[in-house]
Design a protein around this motif. Sequence first.
Motif, PDB file in Angstrom:
ATOM      1  N   THR A  67       0.799  -1.089   0.100  1.00 50.64           N
ATOM      2  CA  THR A  67      -0.039   0.093  -0.160  1.00 50.64           C
ATOM      3  C   THR A  67       1.007   1.152  -0.143  1.00 50.64           C
ATOM      4  O   THR A  67       0.538   2.080  -0.577  1.00 50.64           O
ATOM      5  CB  THR A  67      -0.897   0.103   1.339  1.00 50.64           C
ATOM      6  N   ARG A  68       2.003   1.211   0.886  1.00 52.18           N
ATOM      7  CA  ARG A  68       2.752   2.323   0.658  1.00 52.18           C
ATOM      8  C   ARG A  68       3.671   2.557  -0.493  1.00 52.18           C
ATOM      9  O   ARG A  68       3.864   3.967  -0.805  1.00 52.18           O
ATOM     10  CB  ARG A  68       3.834   2.150   1.947  1.00 52.18           C
ATOM     11  N   LEU A  70       2.342   2.412  -3.440  1.00 48.89           N
ATOM     12  CA  LEU A  70       1.612   3.157  -4.490  1.00 48.89           C
ATOM     13  C   LEU A  70       1.347   4.540  -4.539  1.00 48.89           C
ATOM     14  O   LEU A  70       1.326   4.764  -3.420  1.00 48.89           O
ATOM     15  CB  LEU A  70       0.182   2.397  -4.277  1.00 48.89           C
ATOM     16  N   PHE A  72      -0.220   8.384  -4.347  1.00 42.24           N
ATOM     17  CA  PHE A  72      -1.570   8.201  -3.834  1.00 42.24           C
ATOM     18  C   PHE A  72      -2.456   8.425  -4.585  1.00 42.24           C
ATOM     19  O   PHE A  72      -3.758   8.094  -4.679  1.00 42.24           O
ATOM     20  CB  PHE A  72      -1.361   9.500  -2.822  1.00 42.24           C
ATOM     21  N   LEU A  75      -3.627   5.202  -6.094  1.00 36.82           N
ATOM     22  CA  LEU A  75      -4.380   4.529  -5.038  1.00 36.82           C
ATOM     23  C   LEU A  75      -5.772   5.103  -4.886  1.00 36.82           C
ATOM     24  O   LEU A  75      -6.821   4.434  -4.803  1.00 36.82           O
ATOM     25  CB  LEU A  75      -3.814   4.709  -3.630  1.00 36.82           C
ATOM     26  N   VAL A  78      -7.708   3.524  -7.904  1.00 38.69           N
ATOM     27  CA  VAL A  78      -7.939   2.270  -7.912  1.00 38.69           C
ATOM     28  C   VAL A  78      -9.308   1.730  -6.694  1.00 38.69           C
ATOM     29  O   VAL A  78      -9.976   0.834  -6.844  1.00 38.69           O
ATOM     30  CB  VAL A  78      -6.630   1.335  -7.293  1.00 38.69           C
ATOM     31  N   LEU A  79      -9.304   2.924  -5.700  1.00 36.20           N
ATOM     32  CA  LEU A  79     -10.149   2.602  -4.710  1.00 36.20           C
ATOM     33  C   LEU A  79     -11.479   3.337  -4.894  1.00 36.20           C
ATOM     34  O   LEU A  79     -12.409   3.249  -4.168  1.00 36.20           O
ATOM     35  CB  LEU A  79      -9.792   3.237  -3.540  1.00 36.20           C
ATOM     36  N   PRO A  99      -9.933   7.014   0.632  1.00 36.79           N
ATOM     37  CA  PRO A  99      -8.557   6.713   0.043  1.00 36.79           C
ATOM     38  C   PRO A  99      -7.391   7.514   0.790  1.00 36.79           C
ATOM     39  O   PRO A  99      -6.359   6.813   0.965  1.00 36.79           O
ATOM     40  CB  PRO A  99      -8.655   7.203  -1.318  1.00 36.79           C
ATOM     41  N   VAL A 102      -7.003   5.205   3.766  1.00 36.37           N
ATOM     42  CA  VAL A 102      -6.230   3.753   3.491  1.00 36.37           C
ATOM     43  C   VAL A 102      -4.866   4.064   2.774  1.00 36.37           C
ATOM     44  O   VAL A 102      -3.966   3.323   3.330  1.00 36.37           O
ATOM     45  CB  VAL A 102      -7.034   3.285   2.193  1.00 36.37           C
ATOM     46  N   GLY A 103      -4.584   5.275   2.428  1.00 37.23           N
ATOM     47  CA  GLY A 103      -3.135   5.622   2.177  1.00 37.23           C
ATOM     48  C   GLY A 103      -2.223   6.096   3.482  1.00 37.23           C
ATOM     49  O   GLY A 103      -1.163   5.552   3.264  1.00 37.23           O
ATOM     50  N   TYR A 164      -1.738  14.872   1.119  1.00 33.60           N
ATOM     51  CA  TYR A 164      -2.534  13.999   0.132  1.00 33.60           C
ATOM     52  C   TYR A 164      -3.800  14.764  -0.246  1.00 33.60           C
ATOM     53  O   TYR A 164      -4.478  14.521  -1.161  1.00 33.60           O
ATOM     54  CB  TYR A 164      -2.899  12.564   1.041  1.00 33.60           C
TER      55      TYR A 164
END
Length: 222
Positions: A67-68, A70, A72, A75, A78-79, A99, A102-103, A164
């Motif tokens: 996960t780290r 990817l 952001f 990510l 994708v999410l 997201p 999750v990030g 982010y």
Amino acid sequence: MTRTTWIEALPELLTALGETAWMTLGAFLVTLVFGLLLGVWLRLSAPDGLRPHTLTHQVLGGLVNLTRSLPFLILMIVLIPATRLIAGTAYGPTAAIVPLAVGAIPFYARVVESALREVATGKIEAASSMGSTTAQIVRKVLLPEALPGLIAGATLTLVTLIGYSTMAGAIGGGGVGDFAIRYGYQRFNTPVLLCAVLVLVVVVQVVQTLGDALVRSMNHRR
């Protein structure tokens, strides 16, 4: 078309700042809870942990690293299906919380794991020799002893989430990032763009200063 001045854009900027605060703080609270749990689990299951379990540690570590790794923005894309399922929509500040969290969760989990690793083994052994359970050691030894590091990591995580959140504006997440793109970049309005940047810089400085002060106060009490 008359160019919008930064004063005229101020109401929109304040609205965008509120959206940034909503998505950032929402994601931050989720990250604190799940990142702390994941970080503790990683530490306990490590080869030198209280409950070593190689397979669990490797699987959790692999998921965290994946996960780290990817970017952001990727990510977030994708999410989108998961975000729509959880939030009911893939756009807006509330949807961006998914997201963002999750990030950030894997990031904070590694911070927690590292902070817990710094706790002196002698204190852990002393608690264990007195018959403390794993849960009691975590609550009364590991977390209190690692608190300054956890707070410093939480501050760093919040600053990262603010960064982010600006990228969330690129795909309809709202906030100051979206404001900077629509009112500054797309309209070639440099003063408005710089105003948005300045607001973010001030917010980050305030967050970092408060976090550092809290860490210092915790260290003085020890």
